[in-house]
Design a protein around this motif. Structure first.
Motif, mmCIF file in Angstrom:
data_model
loop_
_atom_site.group_PDB
_atom_site.id
_atom_site.type_symbol
_atom_site.label_atom_id
_atom_site.label_comp_id
_atom_site.label_asym_id
_atom_site.label_seq_id
_atom_site.Cartn_x
_atom_site.Cartn_y
_atom_site.Cartn_z
ATOM 1 N N HIS A 119 0.621 -1.108 0.099
ATOM 2 C CA HIS A 119 0.005 0.096 -0.025
ATOM 3 C C HIS A 119 0.919 1.485 -0.044
ATOM 4 C CE1 HIS A 119 -4.185 1.527 0.134
ATOM 5 N NE2 HIS A 119 -3.662 2.637 1.069
ATOM 6 N N GLU B 38 -8.746 1.296 -3.137
ATOM 7 C CA GLU B 38 -9.074 1.290 -1.702
ATOM 8 C C GLU B 38 -10.425 2.045 -1.623
ATOM 9 O OE1 GLU B 38 -6.551 3.918 0.661
ATOM 10 O OE2 GLU B 38 -6.915 2.887 2.460
ATOM 11 N N HIS C 186 -13.504 2.132 2.781
ATOM 12 C CA HIS C 186 -12.390 2.881 3.439
ATOM 13 C C HIS C 186 -13.098 3.466 4.786
ATOM 14 C CE1 HIS C 186 -9.978 6.823 3.687
ATOM 15 N NE2 HIS C 186 -8.849 5.795 3.689
ATOM 16 N N HIS D 141 -9.375 -1.556 7.157
ATOM 17 C CA HIS D 141 -10.430 -0.470 7.272
ATOM 18 C C HIS D 141 -11.819 -1.047 7.452
ATOM 19 C CE1 HIS D 141 -8.493 3.314 6.122
ATOM 20 N NE2 HIS D 141 -7.884 2.710 5.133
ATOM 21 N N HIS E 10 -2.744 -2.948 4.702
ATOM 22 C CA HIS E 10 -1.951 -2.036 5.462
ATOM 23 C C HIS E 10 -2.531 -1.818 6.881
ATOM 24 C CE1 HIS E 10 -5.074 0.298 3.347
ATOM 25 N NE2 HIS E 10 -4.904 1.414 4.025
ATOM 26 N N ARG F 41 -8.290 0.543 13.403
ATOM 27 C CA ARG F 41 -7.757 0.225 12.176
ATOM 28 C C ARG F 41 -6.714 -1.139 12.166
ATOM 29 N NH1 ARG F 41 -6.412 -0.318 8.557
ATOM 30 N NH2 ARG F 41 -5.261 0.933 7.329
ATOM 31 N N ASP G 27 1.946 2.218 3.719
ATOM 32 C CA ASP G 27 0.892 3.266 3.622
ATOM 33 C C ASP G 27 1.721 4.505 3.380
ATOM 34 O OD1 ASP G 27 -1.492 4.398 3.603
ATOM 35 O OD2 ASP G 27 -2.008 4.037 5.819
HETATM 36 ZN ZN LIG Z 1 -6.023 3.392 3.990
#
Ligand SMILES: [Zn+2]
Length: 436
Positions: free
Chosen positions: A49, A154, A181, A232, A253, A264, A366
């Motif tokens: 990611h 995403e 997301h 997510h 991620h 998360r 990320d």
């Molecule tokens: Zn994200």
């Protein structure tokens, strides 16, 4: 032999041994760095990611102004020179569709644009980059000394509730989709936006996991060979995904909730269940994902601004545009989050290994999507440090190769294999039934 002479001999031996140890210590450190550099260079390094398009958009505005990814500093944390320095073989550039498109419409078109822009970045650098969409493509790129650029969507709202759109994205080379997301869409609940001062997980629990259509999306992704990403997603959505997917799934991620308690990140139980099905957890390097102290500091800031935030929300409740403007202003006023130490990334990798085994973990940094990379791992060029630290902590070459990319490739090839085994299955015609 007299007593005194004996002591002298012993002393001399002791001094020699100490000197030998001192001499040995210096090359040992050098050996480790050299060994790490060699291993890193020879390995396939996957990073599932990187928010390159998002950062380009934020930094340079309209697409026409986008800088070339070949230029150093084209984005915050990723560009071709730094990808090379970081020894990255297979970065996934995120086709991230902001939640606002779920309301305004145009999610699929936005995703098409970003996918096209990524293809354009790759096309401008044929010597260094190559578009990739399979395990074989990645291994070939490594053999050719090129960087295999892959694409993942995403935000499941990108398909606008259309199986045809999902299949279209697959044909464009998109190989994973993060089901949500920070917004709950029409068929899957999100873990939500925990950065908001009025965050409440329950607000996002609309379907209590996946709807029937959501399950059909997961199954169609299995049929196509598109990886299912649970980063997510809400707790209930992850449960439903693990139950309905016919292929292993991954978190592209996310890090470990046991070390940094944010919605998360994944619980130990989730990590174990993802691993038990052959999936992988790709560790996010954002400081707040890594470090409980960073979470606590951030929570204290949220507590501080909450009264003002709620009052502003109330004050502009009849003017949504203005309300958003004012709320954004408050959020932008938050102090910049302090970076944590980069070795915490390795703590998270080791945590996954400890609870779920050495086959369950990889890297999903990320980069370009986080405001707080850790000190010492400021951008993608620093990734070789992870290899050195893993070796220093006693992990074998084989285990390091797994973390860097082989675990992800094993998972990806299983997804490809499941897809081949479903070749005779007809395309899904599932739709969301119209509201009664
Ligand atoms: Zn994200």
């Amino acid at each position: 032999m007299g007593g005194r002479r004996m002591i002298n001999v012993r002393l001399t031996l002791a001094v020699c041994a100490a000197a030998a140890a001192a001499v040995a210590a210096a090359p040992a450190a050098e050996d480790l760095a050299a060994r790490a550099a060699r291993l890193h260079q020879a390995s396939i390094v996957a990073d599932t990611h990187e928010d390159v398009p998002e950062d380009m958009g934020e930094k340079w505005g309209a697409y026409a102004n986008w800088h070339d990814i070949g230029e150093p500093g084209a984005t915050k944390e990723v560009d071709i020179p730094r990808l090379k320095q970081g020894g990255v073989t297979a970065p996934f550039f995120a086709v991230y569709v902001p939640a606002s498109y779920a309301e305004s419409g145009g999610s699929a078109r936005y995703a098409l644009d970003l996918s096209d822009l990524i293809d354009g970045m790759v096309a401008r650098h044929p010597g260094e980059l190559v578009g990739a969409a399979s395990v074989a493509d990645i291994r070939r790129a490594k053999a050719e000394g090129r960087i295999a650029v892959l694409k993942g969507i995403e935000g499941g709202h990108a398909i606008e509730d259309s199986m045809g759109a999902l299949r279209g994205f697959y044909r464009l080379g998109i190989r994973y989709m993060t089901l949500t997301h920070t917004n709950t869409n029409h068929w899957a609940d999100s873990s939500g936006n925990f950065f908001a001062p009025d965050y409440a997980a329950a607000t996002y629990q609309v379907h209590h996991g996946l709807t029937d259509f959501g399950r059909a999306v997961v199954r169609e992704m299995n049929r196509l060979g598109m990886m299912v990403d649970v980063s997510h997603a809400s707790v209930e959505t992850i449960d439903d995904v693990l139950e309905s997917s016919r292929a292993p799934v991954f978190a592209s991620h996310s890090s470990c909730r046991a070390l940094s308690n944010i919605p998360r990140n994944l619980t130990d139980d989730q990590i174990k269940r993802i691993a038990a099905q052959g999936g992988v957890v790709m560790v996010n390097v954002s400081s707040i994902f890594l470090d409980q102290a960073a979470v606590d500091r951030f929570q204290a800031e949220l507590d501080r601004i909450r009264p003002q935030y709620l009052a502003t929300k109330e004050q502009y409740k009849d003017d949504p545009a203005r309300r958003q403007q004012e709320l954004d202003k408050i959020m932008k006023g938050l102090p910049k989050r302090a970076p944590s130490d980069w070795t915490k990334v390795v703590d998270h990798i080791e945590h996954v290994i400890r609870i779920a085994g050495p086959d369950a973990v990889g890297l999903g940094t990320d980069f370009d999507g986080i405001p707080d990379p850790p000190a010492g791992l400021e951008d993608v060029s620093k990734l070789p440090r992870i290899t050195e630290e893993l070796l220093r902590r006693g992990h074998s070459d084989d285990e390091v190769r797994k973390v860097l990319g082989e675990n992800f490739l094993r998972f990806f090839s299983k997804v490809e294999e499941v897809s081949r085994s479903l070749a005779s299955e007809p395309p899904s015609q599932a739709q969301i039934p119209p509201a009664p």
